[in-house]
Scaffold this active site. Structure first.
Site, PDB file in Angstrom:
ATOM      1  N   THR A   1      -8.866   6.000  -2.201  1.00 27.54           N
ATOM      2  CA  THR A   1     -10.240   5.526  -2.423  1.00 27.54           C
ATOM      3  C   THR A   1     -11.236   6.656  -2.193  1.00 27.54           C
ATOM      4  OG1 THR A   1     -10.261   4.685  -0.146  1.00 27.54           O
ATOM      5  CG2 THR A   1      -9.827   3.096  -1.900  1.00 27.54           C
TER       6      THR A   1
ATOM      7  N   HIS B   1       0.804  -1.224   0.000  1.00 29.65           N
ATOM      8  CA  HIS B   1       0.000   0.000   0.000  1.00 29.65           C
ATOM      9  C   HIS B   1       0.837   1.275   0.000  1.00 29.65           C
ATOM     10  CE1 HIS B   1      -4.147  -1.435   0.453  1.00 29.65           C
ATOM     11  NE2 HIS B   1      -3.645  -2.421   1.164  1.00 29.65           N
TER      12      HIS B   1
ATOM     13  N   LYS C   1     -14.938   7.769  -4.115  1.00 27.99           N
ATOM     14  CA  LYS C   1     -16.207   8.066  -3.442  1.00 27.99           C
ATOM     15  C   LYS C   1     -16.763   9.406  -3.904  1.00 27.99           C
ATOM     16  CE  LYS C   1     -14.314   5.503   0.386  1.00 27.99           C
ATOM     17  NZ  LYS C   1     -13.405   5.613   1.525  1.00 27.99           N
TER      18      LYS C   1
ATOM     19  N   LYS D   1      -9.021  13.401   4.381  1.00 27.73           N
ATOM     20  CA  LYS D   1      -8.161  12.226   4.360  1.00 27.73           C
ATOM     21  C   LYS D   1      -7.173  12.342   5.505  1.00 27.73           C
ATOM     22  CE  LYS D   1      -7.114  13.162   0.129  1.00 27.73           C
ATOM     23  NZ  LYS D   1      -7.098  11.984  -0.734  1.00 27.73           N
ATOM     24  N   ARG D   2      -6.389  11.311   5.715  1.00 27.52           N
ATOM     25  CA  ARG D   2      -5.376  11.355   6.753  1.00 27.52           C
ATOM     26  C   ARG D   2      -4.431  12.526   6.505  1.00 27.52           C
ATOM     27  NH1 ARG D   2      -0.581   8.425   6.729  1.00 27.52           N
ATOM     28  NH2 ARG D   2      -1.330   7.350   4.860  1.00 27.52           N
TER      29      ARG D   2
ATOM     30  N   LYS E   1       0.198  14.166   1.143  1.00 26.94           N
ATOM     31  CA  LYS E   1      -1.176  14.392   0.665  1.00 26.94           C
ATOM     32  C   LYS E   1      -1.441  15.874   0.410  1.00 26.94           C
ATOM     33  CE  LYS E   1      -2.898  10.229   2.968  1.00 26.94           C
ATOM     34  NZ  LYS E   1      -3.321   9.423   1.805  1.00 26.94           N
TER      35      LYS E   1
END
Length: 816
Positions: free
Chosen positions: A652, A356, A656, A544-545, A550
């Site tokens: 993911t 991952h 969504k 998100k985290r 990110k």
């Protein structure tokens, strides 16, 4: 149990009386929730029993999906939806003057995960049941999960997430399947009559693993698979002699030590004790799972384990459960007298590993000193695996010291868990096409050279039942009324919507649903944070985290730049924007926590500056979780998927948002690449460096962010805001972020995630979004197009690929 509204109503009323000693009229919403959950569970249990009775009777092959996280979300609503009784249950409650949504909101999100890894596992379990594939999810029953996030004075504060506070309605404790887990001690070798040695662990610390089973209900079928979560108990829970002697602390010391094991997901590992606890957790649930399935196999098929791999597959969700390779070897050799070579072949045929992460620094490693002390027999097995693997490498490459060192499972005083998983598995998969190619050509290039047949791609997916059917019922109804309900089981059916992107009436209805979802979210923020946001503004959402790659930082820098422009040009004509962030930072990740403080400081400045006339607002949605995501995602106009290219394995959340008709702004990273392909690049705004450019730049290391600073007045304005007192009287508060961007900080490269380098391109893409949004007709077409093109990204498709190509698993229809 056959469902009928009348029977259901009577059973519900009876459960209210039995469980709470109340009538329906006088019961609290918590009591009504408990009664409703027990009523639903009764209907689920019939199918649950029949499912496992069929599996046992027919001896089917089962996959055990091993994961440190299962971010399930609330059980009640998902069970009702998948049983196809949603409308009927709402009607029964309405007849009793009960609002279903109020009751569903009583349930706390189970604290069993943190981010995408855990939510992916939950989606996969939903798909496995829906596709009638025999499966167990296997993990840990955390008492407090990751943590409950509170924002105080702009800072993240971590509080215990006591999701079990009001009991555990959905979990069934299975004492009869308890397993003993051994830590520490010594290993004694005993020579057998045939000359072989048997290894016996002695003087160990013993903890009992007790499973709690949770139902995973398939959609519109009779399959109910099991999420099995292991909890820790002391073998001797209470010391009566110590209690009688007045030493009350010692009397319960063993139980307290055991409970520590399952209290918290991802204990902080900046210190030795935290590292040890993490390793204990990983071995605990893996060993319990493997001991149980081997025992079950022997009871069903006898003591000959030579065909064990034909009945069980073990999928290792990231490196956390990779210790399964060594533990299965231990159980086969030490407890079942199997020869090494036979045990090794069975282990490889059983185990499959999902990677991952692209970043090599995130691939888990354990110090030998800790590993060997805590798991002495497992360490011996790992050393033997490493020895045999290195011998193979020497035969292939000769005595190339660098090659061997780079690939060894044990090297430089550490055990490399990803390498153990690769060597001990028959399959190694990435989770997006780009991610898999980078693994093969960059991070795991040497292993791909040795094992080319093991590497494969399985692009991630999401379950449409949860993320459209449950999260967005109004849009679900519109879609079903338009093209039928086949999309619940076959998401490619959504492609039929594409022609309706040209239908003005349909587009109007589609955007009306979006508008209502935005109003609902605006009401939520008004109630919970006291913030007024304009439902007619562009809802730009990044949830998100919190991690630097990110790039929540890039997002908030753009907001700061917009604010600076509005201060210079108050009459600037821009479409009102609401920027919404939701993210938890790891408790020990100080830079990420500082970014949360920055976002909240910008929000404080922007939201209270009347001179900008509310043209931009910033909201930080605290304690981001599945139930909040179900509110946020259907309301999004713009989905932020802006990780540094080559760093995000898949994502993911991007899927969504796409499914719910949001337009994506993103880099060509992870699954964004495949999303752009499915959309034919229409309805997605791509910006920034590409993956190969990032990798090339990292190798050359010629980039200087001061060049960007000197060239761009927008960047200078943003950087200066960090240190000139605009955001906080303490001008040093955000100095670390300033230095990390321009000078490097604490040994890291300056702007290592290329926030400043991609800033201009990102701002240009944001301007394109604003201009496009002004054209309401075009924007509606793009929104519909996104939903219509999301069919590939169902977890049903992903799971079918796993089942067919890795697990060799066949569906088993359950008859009732």
């Amino acid at each position: 149990m056959t469902f009928s509204k009348e029977n259901f109503k009577n059973q519900f009323i009876s459960n209210v009386r039995t469980l709470s000693r109340q009538t329906v009229e006088n019961a609290t919403k918590e009591q009504l929730y408990e009664a409703l959950a027990f009523t639903i569970r009764d209907y689920v249990t019939d199918k649950w029993l029949k499912t496992h009775e069929t599996y046992d009777k027919e001896g089917v092959k089962i996959v055990c999906y091993l994961s440190m996280e299962f971010l399930m979300g609330r059980f009640l609503g998902n069970a009702i939806l998948n049983m196809s009784i949603y409308d009927e249950v709402k009607e029964v409650l309405s007849e009793l003057n009960i609002d279903y949504n109020t009751i569903e909101n009583v349930e706390k999100d189970p604290g069993l995960g943190n981010g995408g890894l855990g939510r992916l596992a939950a989606c996969f379990l939903d798909s496995l049941s829906t596709m009638e594939l025999p499966a167990y999810g296997c993990g840990i029953r955390y008492h407090y999960g990751i943590f409950e996030q509170k924002i105080e004075n702009g800072y993240q504060v971590e509080l215990p997430d006591n999701w079990l506070e009001n009991g555990d309605i959905w979990g069934v404790k299975r004492h009869e399947y308890a397993q003993e887990i051994k830590f520490g001690g010594t290993v004694r070798a005993v020579k057998q009559p045939d000359g072989r040695y048997k290894f016996i662990q002695e003087n160990y610390e013993s903890i009992m693993a007790v499973p709690y089973d949770y139902p995973v209900v398939g959609y519109d079928n009779n399959t109910v698979n099991t999420l099995r979560l292991w909890d820790a108990y002391a073998k001797e829970a209470f010391d009566l002699q110590s209690f009688n002697a007045g030493d009350y602390t010692k009397a319960v010391a063993n139980q307290n030590i055991a409970k520590t094991l399952t209290e918290v997901l991802y204990p902080a590992d900046e210190h030795y004790a935290g590292k040890e606890l993490r390793l204990r957790q990983q071995y605990f649930f893996v060993s319990a799972t493997i001991q149980r399935i081997v025992s079950k196999y022997k009871k069903k098929f006898g003591n000959d384990l030579s065909k064990f791999h034909e009945k069980y597959a073990l999928q290792l969700n990231d490196t956390h459960p990779s210790i399964a390779v060594a533990e299965l070897m231990r159980v086969l050799i030490d407890e079942n007298d199997m020869e090494w070579d036979e045990a090794w072949e069975i282990t490889k045929k059983c185990c499959a590993y999902t990677n991952h992460t692209i970043m090599s620094e995130a691939l888990e490693k354990w110090p030998i000193e800790l590993f060997s002390r805590l798991l002495p027999r497992i360490y011996m097995i790992v050393e033997e695996i490493n020895k045999r693997f290195c011998e193979m490498l020497i035969n292939r490459y000769g005595h190339d010291a660098n090659k061997i060192r780079n690939m060894a499972v044990v090297a430089d005083g550490q055990i490399r868990m990803a390498y153990l998983a690769i060597v001990g598995s028959h399959s190694v998969n990435g989770v997006a096409a780009l991610h898999t190619e980078i693994l093969k050509s960059q991070e795991l290039k040497d292993f791909y050279e040795v094992y080319p047949d093991r590497f494969n791609n399985k692009t991630n997916g999401i379950t449409q039942r949860r993320w459209l059917g449950h999260a967005n019922p109004a849009l679900s109804s519109l879609i079903t009324d338009t093209i039928g309900d086949g999309w619940y089981k076959d998401l490619s059916e959504l492609k039929k919507l594409d022609k309706y992107a040209e239908d003005k009436e349909f587009c109007k209805k589609f955007m009306q649903v979006k508008s209502e979802n935005k109003k609902k979210l605006a009401d939520y923020f008004k109630q919970t944070k006291g913030i007024d946001i304009d439902p007619n503004s562009i809802f730009d959402i990044q949830v998100k985290r919190l991690h630097e790659y990110k790039r929540q930082l890039l997002n908030i820098f753009h907001v700061m730049s917009l604010y600076n422009k509005l201060k210079v040009f108050p009459g600037l004509d821009i479409v009102p924007r609401t920027f919404i962030f939701g993210a938890k930072s790891a408790a020990g990740y100080s830079r990420a926590k500082l970014i949360i403080k920055l976002i909240n400081s910008v929000a404080e400045l922007v939201n209270n500056d009347e001179s900008i006339e509310g043209k931009i607002k910033v909201v930080f949605a605290e304690n981001y979780r599945v139930s909040l995501a179900e509110l946020l995602i259907p309301a999004a106009d713009v989905s932020e998927q802006i990780s540094t290219a080559s760093k995000e394995a898949s994502g993911t959340g991007n899927m969504k948002f796409m499914l719910n008709g949001a337009v994506t702004i993103g880099t060509l990273d992870g699954a964004n690449v495949e999303m752009a392909q499915e959309l034919d690049n229409e309805g997605i705004f791509i910006f920034g460096m590409k993956a190969n450019e990032v990798i090339e730049e990292q190798n050359k290391n010629t980039y200087n962010p001061w060049d960007v600073y000197n060239f761009s007045s927008d960047v200078r304005g943003v950087m200066n805001m960090l240190i000139n007192g605009t955001l906080d009287p303490n001008t040093e508060l955000f100095r670390e972020i300033y230095d990390a961007c321009l000078n490097g900080y604490n040994g890291s490269r300056a702007d290592q995630y290329y926030v400043l380098k991609d800033f201009e391109s990102y701002c240009k893409a944001q301007q394109d979004i604003e201009q496009t949004y002004r054209n309401k007709e075009l924007w509606a077409k793009m929104a519909v197009h996104n939903t219509a093109c999301s069919g590939k990204f169902s977890s049903d498709r992903t799971i079918k690929e796993y089942a067919d190509e890795i697990w060799k698993l066949t569906p088993k229809h359950i008859e009732i």
